[in-house]
Design a protein around this motif. Structure first.
Motif, mmCIF file in Angstrom:
data_model
loop_
_atom_site.group_PDB
_atom_site.id
_atom_site.type_symbol
_atom_site.label_atom_id
_atom_site.label_comp_id
_atom_site.label_asym_id
_atom_site.label_seq_id
_atom_site.Cartn_x
_atom_site.Cartn_y
_atom_site.Cartn_z
ATOM 1 N N GLY A 204 133.191 4.731 -22.055
ATOM 2 C CA GLY A 204 132.611 4.867 -20.725
ATOM 3 C C GLY A 204 131.336 5.693 -20.688
ATOM 4 O O GLY A 204 130.750 5.888 -19.624
ATOM 5 N N GLU A 205 130.884 6.201 -21.812
ATOM 6 C CA GLU A 205 129.675 7.028 -21.872
ATOM 7 C C GLU A 205 128.475 6.157 -22.230
ATOM 8 O O GLU A 205 128.573 5.264 -23.060
ATOM 9 C CB GLU A 205 129.859 8.116 -22.934
ATOM 10 C CG GLU A 205 128.689 9.055 -23.068
ATOM 11 C CD GLU A 205 128.892 10.051 -24.197
ATOM 12 O OE1 GLU A 205 128.035 10.943 -24.311
ATOM 13 O OE2 GLU A 205 129.860 9.923 -24.957
ATOM 14 N N ASN A 206 127.359 6.397 -21.574
ATOM 15 C CA ASN A 206 126.120 5.685 -21.880
ATOM 16 C C ASN A 206 125.139 6.623 -22.570
ATOM 17 O O ASN A 206 125.215 7.839 -22.413
ATOM 18 C CB ASN A 206 125.477 5.112 -20.609
ATOM 19 C CG ASN A 206 126.225 3.917 -20.085
ATOM 20 O OD1 ASN A 206 126.771 3.128 -20.841
ATOM 21 N ND2 ASN A 206 126.266 3.787 -18.768
ATOM 22 N N CYS A 207 124.202 6.039 -23.289
ATOM 23 C CA CYS A 207 123.177 6.816 -23.976
ATOM 24 C C CYS A 207 122.197 7.365 -22.945
ATOM 25 O O CYS A 207 121.677 6.618 -22.118
ATOM 26 C CB CYS A 207 122.456 5.934 -24.997
ATOM 27 S SG CYS A 207 121.153 6.778 -25.890
ATOM 28 N N ASP A 208 121.932 8.649 -22.990
ATOM 29 C CA ASP A 208 121.029 9.262 -22.018
ATOM 30 C C ASP A 208 119.715 9.716 -22.648
ATOM 31 O O ASP A 208 118.999 10.519 -22.084
ATOM 32 C CB ASP A 208 121.714 10.432 -21.319
ATOM 33 C CG ASP A 208 122.234 11.480 -22.284
ATOM 34 O OD1 ASP A 208 122.151 11.251 -23.506
ATOM 35 O OD2 ASP A 208 122.710 12.525 -21.818
ATOM 36 N N VAL A 209 119.384 9.167 -23.816
ATOM 37 C CA VAL A 209 118.139 9.517 -24.505
ATOM 38 C C VAL A 209 116.982 8.817 -23.808
ATOM 39 O O VAL A 209 117.048 7.629 -23.504
ATOM 40 C CB VAL A 209 118.202 9.114 -25.996
ATOM 41 C CG1 VAL A 209 116.869 9.313 -26.669
ATOM 42 C CG2 VAL A 209 119.279 9.901 -26.699
ATOM 43 N N GLU A 210 115.911 9.563 -23.558
ATOM 44 C CA GLU A 210 114.692 9.014 -22.970
ATOM 45 C C GLU A 210 113.556 9.239 -23.969
ATOM 46 O O GLU A 210 113.241 10.379 -24.285
ATOM 47 C CB GLU A 210 114.366 9.703 -21.653
ATOM 48 C CG GLU A 210 115.393 9.485 -20.576
ATOM 49 C CD GLU A 210 115.063 10.232 -19.298
ATOM 50 O OE1 GLU A 210 114.155 11.104 -19.313
ATOM 51 O OE2 GLU A 210 115.703 9.964 -18.285
ATOM 52 N N ILE A 211 112.961 8.162 -24.443
ATOM 53 C CA ILE A 211 111.848 8.271 -25.382
ATOM 54 C C ILE A 211 110.560 8.321 -24.570
ATOM 55 O O ILE A 211 110.261 7.405 -23.812
ATOM 56 C CB ILE A 211 111.827 7.075 -26.357
ATOM 57 C CG1 ILE A 211 113.107 7.070 -27.183
ATOM 58 C CG2 ILE A 211 110.604 7.133 -27.245
ATOM 59 C CD1 ILE A 211 113.224 5.874 -28.084
ATOM 60 N N LYS A 212 109.801 9.391 -24.750
ATOM 61 C CA LYS A 212 108.559 9.565 -24.004
ATOM 62 C C LYS A 212 107.337 9.558 -24.904
ATOM 63 O O LYS A 212 106.225 9.643 -24.421
ATOM 64 C CB LYS A 212 108.613 10.876 -23.217
ATOM 65 C CG LYS A 212 109.698 10.894 -22.168
ATOM 66 C CD LYS A 212 109.733 12.195 -21.415
ATOM 67 C CE LYS A 212 110.849 12.184 -20.405
ATOM 68 N NZ LYS A 212 110.961 13.453 -19.697
ATOM 69 N N THR A 213 107.530 9.483 -26.212
ATOM 70 C CA THR A 213 106.403 9.470 -27.139
ATOM 71 C C THR A 213 106.426 8.197 -27.960
ATOM 72 O O THR A 213 107.469 7.577 -28.156
ATOM 73 C CB THR A 213 106.457 10.682 -28.092
ATOM 74 O OG1 THR A 213 107.682 10.651 -28.807
ATOM 75 C CG2 THR A 213 106.323 11.980 -27.332
ATOM 76 N N LEU A 214 105.259 7.822 -28.453
ATOM 77 C CA LEU A 214 105.142 6.641 -29.278
ATOM 78 C C LEU A 214 105.695 6.929 -30.669
ATOM 79 O O LEU A 214 105.671 8.058 -31.136
ATOM 80 C CB LEU A 214 103.677 6.212 -29.384
ATOM 81 C CG LEU A 214 102.952 5.941 -28.066
ATOM 82 C CD1 LEU A 214 101.521 5.540 -28.334
ATOM 83 C CD2 LEU A 214 103.661 4.890 -27.265
ATOM 84 N N GLY A 215 106.199 5.902 -31.329
ATOM 85 C CA GLY A 215 106.698 6.087 -32.681
ATOM 86 C C GLY A 215 107.735 5.047 -33.048
ATOM 87 O O GLY A 215 107.985 4.089 -32.315
ATOM 88 N N GLU A 216 108.350 5.257 -34.197
ATOM 89 C CA GLU A 216 109.381 4.359 -34.713
ATOM 90 C C GLU A 216 110.734 5.061 -34.598
ATOM 91 O O GLU A 216 110.889 6.202 -35.042
ATOM 92 C CB GLU A 216 109.090 3.991 -36.167
ATOM 93 C CG GLU A 216 107.796 3.222 -36.319
ATOM 94 C CD GLU A 216 107.429 2.948 -37.767
ATOM 95 O OE1 GLU A 216 107.847 3.726 -38.656
ATOM 96 O OE2 GLU A 216 106.734 1.958 -38.004
ATOM 97 N N TYR A 217 111.682 4.362 -34.011
ATOM 98 C CA TYR A 217 112.992 4.933 -33.736
ATOM 99 C C TYR A 217 114.079 4.024 -34.295
ATOM 100 O O TYR A 217 113.812 2.916 -34.756
ATOM 101 C CB TYR A 217 113.189 5.110 -32.222
ATOM 102 C CG TYR A 217 112.254 6.120 -31.620
ATOM 103 C CD1 TYR A 217 112.622 7.450 -31.517
ATOM 104 C CD2 TYR A 217 110.994 5.752 -31.167
ATOM 105 C CE1 TYR A 217 111.752 8.390 -30.976
ATOM 106 C CE2 TYR A 217 110.124 6.675 -30.634
ATOM 107 C CZ TYR A 217 110.511 7.996 -30.534
ATOM 108 O OH TYR A 217 109.670 8.913 -30.000
ATOM 109 N N LEU A 218 115.306 4.481 -34.211
ATOM 110 C CA LEU A 218 116.460 3.725 -34.671
ATOM 111 C C LEU A 218 117.442 3.601 -33.523
ATOM 112 O O LEU A 218 117.698 4.577 -32.805
ATOM 113 C CB LEU A 218 117.122 4.433 -35.857
ATOM 114 C CG LEU A 218 118.358 3.788 -36.438
ATOM 115 C CD1 LEU A 218 118.014 2.448 -37.083
ATOM 116 C CD2 LEU A 218 119.004 4.693 -37.462
ATOM 117 N N CYS A 219 117.977 2.404 -33.338
ATOM 118 C CA CYS A 219 119.006 2.167 -32.331
ATOM 119 C C CYS A 219 120.301 1.788 -33.017
ATOM 120 O O CYS A 219 120.294 1.135 -34.054
ATOM 121 C CB CYS A 219 118.604 1.036 -31.388
ATOM 122 S SG CYS A 219 117.208 1.405 -30.356
#
Length: 179
Positions: free
Chosen positions: A147-162
């Protein structure tokens, strides 16, 4: 005779235990595992790109009146310059990744399948140099609770992992590039 000569056991003569056979049959018939493996194979070299409008004009000056006018008083308003840290008018959250995943890679996730974003940028070249680096990074990410959702907010440019959480308790990695 060849197996004896090289000190190997002939696989045709080895008897499976009941538990080993049950485990092998469950692995072969597990549809969730097959779907996860198929998605992992499809996404192994794919990168999801999300474009953000970047405004290179930044505020230089604090509005105190010392912005370099000839009379020394200044206009009191900040100046816009074309160098420095860009202003990013938006953020990337898990719902953006879900919708872009549906549009760009044509993968529609169920409501029960969650997308989790790693909060720190990770260069994708690490994944190309070491094939197990993505799996290790996914294991290092904490799992989401029910029931938990991801609350990460990306505000900068770059390469990330999901990390895509699938039914059956499986997860798959996805490369994300915010440009």
């Amino acid at each position: 005779q060849n197996f004896i000569r090289v000190d190997m056991v002939d696989p045709n003569t080895v008897k499976e235990t009941v538990e080993e056979k049950a485990k092998r049959l469950s692995m072969e018939s597990d549809e969730d595992l097959k779907a996860a493996d198929k998605l992992k194979y499809y996404l192994r070299n794919k990168t999801l790109k999300i474009w953000r409008m970047v405004d290179m004009n930044i505020v230089s000056g604090d509005g105190s009146g010392s912005d370099g006018d000839a009379d020394g008083k200044g206009s009191g308003s900040p100046r816009l310059t074309g160098s420095g840290v860009p202003i990013h008018p938006g953020k990337v959250i898990q719902s953006n990744v879900r919708s872009k995943l549906s549009k760009q890679l044509l993968i529609d996730l169920d409501k029960s399948e969650k997308v989790q974003i790693h909060p720190v940028a990770i260069p994708h070249v690490n994944f190309e140099l070491d094939p197990n680096a993505m799996d290790k990074a996914l294991e290092d990410m904490a799992d989401l609770e029910e029931g938990e959702n991801c609350d990460v907010e990306i505000k900068t440019l770059g390469e990330y992992l999901c990390k895509i959480h699938l039914t059956g308790g499986y997860h798959v990695g996805l490369r994300l590039q915010v440009t």
